[in-house]
Motif scaffolding. Structure first.
Motif, PDB file in Angstrom:
ATOM      1  N   ALA A 259      37.099 -35.174  -5.860  1.00 57.86           N
ATOM      2  CA  ALA A 259      36.985 -34.507  -7.162  1.00 57.86           C
ATOM      3  C   ALA A 259      37.547 -35.345  -8.306  1.00 57.86           C
ATOM      4  CB  ALA A 259      37.704 -33.164  -7.115  1.00 57.86           C
ATOM      5  N   ALA A 260      38.598 -36.127  -8.028  1.00 57.85           N
ATOM      6  CA  ALA A 260      39.256 -36.906  -9.086  1.00 57.85           C
ATOM      7  C   ALA A 260      39.686 -38.264  -8.537  1.00 57.85           C
ATOM      8  CB  ALA A 260      40.461 -36.143  -9.638  1.00 57.85           C
ATOM      9  N   PRO A 261      38.735 -39.169  -8.303  1.00 55.07           N
ATOM     10  CA  PRO A 261      39.054 -40.452  -7.661  1.00 55.07           C
ATOM     11  C   PRO A 261      40.051 -41.296  -8.442  1.00 55.07           C
ATOM     12  CG  PRO A 261      36.801 -40.431  -8.511  1.00 55.07           C
ATOM     13  CD  PRO A 261      37.287 -39.030  -8.561  1.00 55.07           C
ATOM     14  N   GLU A 262      40.017 -41.213  -9.753  1.00 51.62           N
ATOM     15  CA  GLU A 262      40.931 -42.029 -10.553  1.00 51.62           C
ATOM     16  C   GLU A 262      42.383 -41.617 -10.369  1.00 51.62           C
ATOM     17  OE1 GLU A 262      40.247 -38.308 -12.652  1.00 51.62           O
ATOM     18  OE2 GLU A 262      38.883 -39.737 -11.690  1.00 51.62           O
ATOM     19  N   LYS A 263      42.624 -40.399  -9.920  1.00 53.37           N
ATOM     20  CA  LYS A 263      43.988 -39.885  -9.780  1.00 53.37           C
ATOM     21  C   LYS A 263      44.545 -40.067  -8.375  1.00 53.37           C
ATOM     22  CE  LYS A 263      46.799 -35.743 -10.600  1.00 53.37           C
ATOM     23  NZ  LYS A 263      46.799 -34.320 -11.063  1.00 53.37           N
ATOM     24  N   TYR A 264      43.696 -39.999  -7.357  1.00 50.67           N
ATOM     25  CA  TYR A 264      44.195 -39.937  -5.977  1.00 50.67           C
ATOM     26  C   TYR A 264      43.845 -41.165  -5.140  1.00 50.67           C
ATOM     27  CZ  TYR A 264      44.986 -35.109  -7.307  1.00 50.67           C
ATOM     28  OH  TYR A 264      45.413 -33.976  -7.965  1.00 50.67           O
ATOM     29  N   SER A 265      43.346 -42.207  -5.751  1.00 50.67           N
ATOM     30  CA  SER A 265      43.006 -43.423  -5.028  1.00 50.67           C
ATOM     31  C   SER A 265      44.272 -44.241  -4.776  1.00 50.67           C
ATOM     32  CB  SER A 265      41.996 -44.246  -5.857  1.00 50.67           C
ATOM     33  OG  SER A 265      41.636 -45.421  -5.183  1.00 50.67           O
ATOM     34  N   GLY A 266      44.850 -44.091  -3.603  1.00 52.49           N
ATOM     35  CA  GLY A 266      46.093 -44.785  -3.284  1.00 52.49           C
ATOM     36  C   GLY A 266      46.536 -44.461  -1.872  1.00 52.49           C
ATOM     37  N   ALA A 267      47.824 -44.669  -1.597  1.00 56.38           N
ATOM     38  CA  ALA A 267      48.395 -44.417  -0.268  1.00 56.38           C
ATOM     39  C   ALA A 267      49.302 -43.190  -0.317  1.00 56.38           C
ATOM     40  CB  ALA A 267      49.193 -45.630   0.200  1.00 56.38           C
ATOM     41  N   TYR A 268      49.320 -42.435   0.794  1.00 54.45           N
ATOM     42  CA  TYR A 268      50.132 -41.228   0.885  1.00 54.45           C
ATOM     43  C   TYR A 268      50.796 -41.137   2.255  1.00 54.45           C
ATOM     44  CZ  TYR A 268      47.929 -39.591  -3.410  1.00 54.45           C
ATOM     45  OH  TYR A 268      47.513 -39.480  -4.716  1.00 54.45           O
ATOM     46  N   ASN A 269      52.089 -40.796   2.258  1.00 52.29           N
ATOM     47  CA  ASN A 269      52.830 -40.529   3.487  1.00 52.29           C
ATOM     48  C   ASN A 269      52.688 -39.064   3.873  1.00 52.29           C
ATOM     49  OD1 ASN A 269      53.915 -43.122   3.633  1.00 52.29           O
ATOM     50  ND2 ASN A 269      55.826 -42.563   2.627  1.00 52.29           N
ATOM     51  N   PHE A 270      52.526 -38.812   5.170  1.00 54.88           N
ATOM     52  CA  PHE A 270      52.530 -37.445   5.700  1.00 54.88           C
ATOM     53  C   PHE A 270      53.506 -37.377   6.867  1.00 54.88           C
ATOM     54  CE2 PHE A 270      48.331 -38.029   3.797  1.00 54.88           C
ATOM     55  CZ  PHE A 270      48.265 -36.927   2.958  1.00 54.88           C
ATOM     56  N   GLY A 271      54.507 -36.557   6.741  1.00 61.32           N
ATOM     57  CA  GLY A 271      55.505 -36.427   7.791  1.00 61.32           C
ATOM     58  C   GLY A 271      56.273 -35.134   7.629  1.00 61.32           C
ATOM     59  N   PRO A 272      57.299 -34.922   8.468  1.00 58.93           N
ATOM     60  CA  PRO A 272      58.100 -33.706   8.379  1.00 58.93           C
ATOM     61  C   PRO A 272      59.157 -33.816   7.275  1.00 58.93           C
ATOM     62  CG  PRO A 272      58.937 -35.095  10.110  1.00 58.93           C
ATOM     63  CD  PRO A 272      57.719 -35.799   9.569  1.00 58.93           C
ATOM     64  N   GLN A 273      59.834 -32.706   7.036  1.00 53.54           N
ATOM     65  CA  GLN A 273      60.996 -32.733   6.159  1.00 53.54           C
ATOM     66  C   GLN A 273      62.089 -33.583   6.811  1.00 53.54           C
ATOM     67  OE1 GLN A 273      60.860 -31.665   3.237  1.00 53.54           O
ATOM     68  NE2 GLN A 273      59.503 -29.884   3.102  1.00 53.54           N
ATOM     69  N   PRO A 274      62.983 -34.211   6.021  1.00 53.62           N
ATOM     70  CA  PRO A 274      64.015 -35.079   6.602  1.00 53.62           C
ATOM     71  C   PRO A 274      64.855 -34.418   7.688  1.00 53.62           C
ATOM     72  CG  PRO A 274      63.909 -35.399   4.239  1.00 53.62           C
ATOM     73  CD  PRO A 274      62.983 -34.262   4.547  1.00 53.62           C
ATOM     74  N   LYS A 275      65.115 -33.122   7.577  1.00 53.24           N
ATOM     75  CA  LYS A 275      65.935 -32.433   8.584  1.00 53.24           C
ATOM     76  C   LYS A 275      65.223 -32.354   9.936  1.00 53.24           C
ATOM     77  CE  LYS A 275      64.354 -27.826   7.101  1.00 53.24           C
ATOM     78  NZ  LYS A 275      63.540 -27.539   8.278  1.00 53.24           N
TER      79      LYS A 275
END
Length: 362
Positions: A259-275
């Protein structure tokens, strides 16, 4: 913050869309195409034959629940190009990989060839499409230069990789960035209409994983056989998460990127909360509790191949920009996983869909 990971939001993004998934015969890939099945997407999978009996993919194919399956290698450029071209996908999710650290020590060159060159082949095939296409490449939390000092790694941190697997995935990120600059440049989106992002997920657990040298399958095999669980590195800390957590993140990233390639074209981490960054020992002990019985042995060997003892991700970017967040804590993730393995074979597929619907309703 209200999660975007709901049935309605994801259905709106993917229903009747053509989604090309590499690596769909694997553990994560099988769960991913199961979610897409529920969302009403048209799926074409491209992967090698599954390595292990009793896989979720086998249950899916028994019930004819995958529309198109192509058994082939991503290193076969001609075949890959032809299959992507004939399908004309709206989305490409690239999960195919050599995914194991210890195996990468045995086949280092092949690991680089599959993970790096294979990714370049997928992206080159997408460049030939004469239509809009949104691409998400799945890498790993291990792409960072890990100093094992308690740092929560962010997307802009230095890439690295001690072992061949980790280094190959860091190289994959460089390939993604190169294609994003050279062929999918966001400033020229109107002409090429290709959007590209990468997703870096932590250690994923869930039903249907039977891989060698992976802790949860090792736990389950030992518990079923009523044997003590052999544990190599009990004090190693990892960002464990249920498989549905990052998969939901990939889908939200793909939808927003489309929907918005100019905003979300990059890298993203997916993981749990630090705890919820647990040690292997904690993971094993919670698993034994969830199973109802069991024991474990420390078989650490100072001569074993190097694997990081501490790895932690910062997931702030995904939480703030994508409005994605983990729905299950570590104990719940482990309980969901062990409950899947407890099911009789005849019930495993139905239980998979039950867990997906339950997760999307959280």
């Amino acid at each position: 913050m209200e999660s975007l990971v709901t049935m309605n939001n994801l259905e709106n993004a993917y229903r009747r869309k053509k989604v090309f998934v590499t690596g769909h015969t694997g553990f994560k890939g099988s769960w991913f195409v199961s979610v897409l099945r529920i969302l009403g997407a048209h799926v074409k999978g491209y992967a090698l034959e599954p390595e292990y009996e009793g896989s979720l993919f086998a249950h899916l194919t028994e019930q004819n629940l995958i529309e198109q399956t192509i058994i082939a290698d991503i290193r076969d450029k001609q075949k890959l190009n032809a299959e992507i071209e004939s399908f004309q996908p709206d989305f490409v999710f690239h999960l195919a990989a050599q995914p194991l650290v210890r195996r990468s020590y045995k086949i280092p060159a092949e690991t680089f060839e599959v993970n790096v060159v294979g990714t370049a082949n997928v992206l080159e095939a997408v460049t030939a499409l004469q239509k809009k296409c949104t691409v998400v490449v799945i890498t790993t939390d291990k792409v960072y230069e890990n100093k094992e000092n308690g740092t929560l790694y962010k997307e802009h941190d230095v890439l690295g990789g001690y072992d061949p697997y980790s280094a190959s995935k860091a190289c994959t990120e460089l390939v993604v960035n190169s294609f994003r600059n050279s062929f999918f440049n966001i400033q020229k989106y109107a002409s090429h209409q290709k959007a590209l992002a990468s997703a870096r997920a932590g250690n994923v657990i869930g039903g249907g994983d039977w891989s060698q040298d992976r802790i949860v399958p090792d736990i389950v095999r030992s518990l079923v056989a009523e044997l003590a669980i052999d544990v190599r590195s009990p004090h190693a800390v990892r960002p464990w998460q249920h498989v549905l957590e990052p998969l939901a993140g990939y889908l939200i990233l793909g939808a927003l990127l489309d929907a918005a390639p100019e905003k979300y074209s990059g890298a993203y981490n997916f993981g749990p909360q630090p705890k919820d960054h647990l040690s292997v020992k904690e993971l094993v002990e919670v698993s034994i509790k969830a199973w109802g019985e069991g024991s474990w042995n420390d078989i650490s060997d100072k001569n074993q191949p190097h694997e990081a003892n501490l790895l932690q991700l910062d997931i702030t970017k995904a939480m703030t920009e994508l409005e994605w967040q983990p729905k299950l804590d570590a104990a719940q993730a482990i309980e969901w996983t062990l409950n899947w393995y407890k099911q009789p074979d005849a019930n495993k597929l139905d239980f998979t869909f039950e867990q997906i619907k339950k997760y999307l309703a959280l």
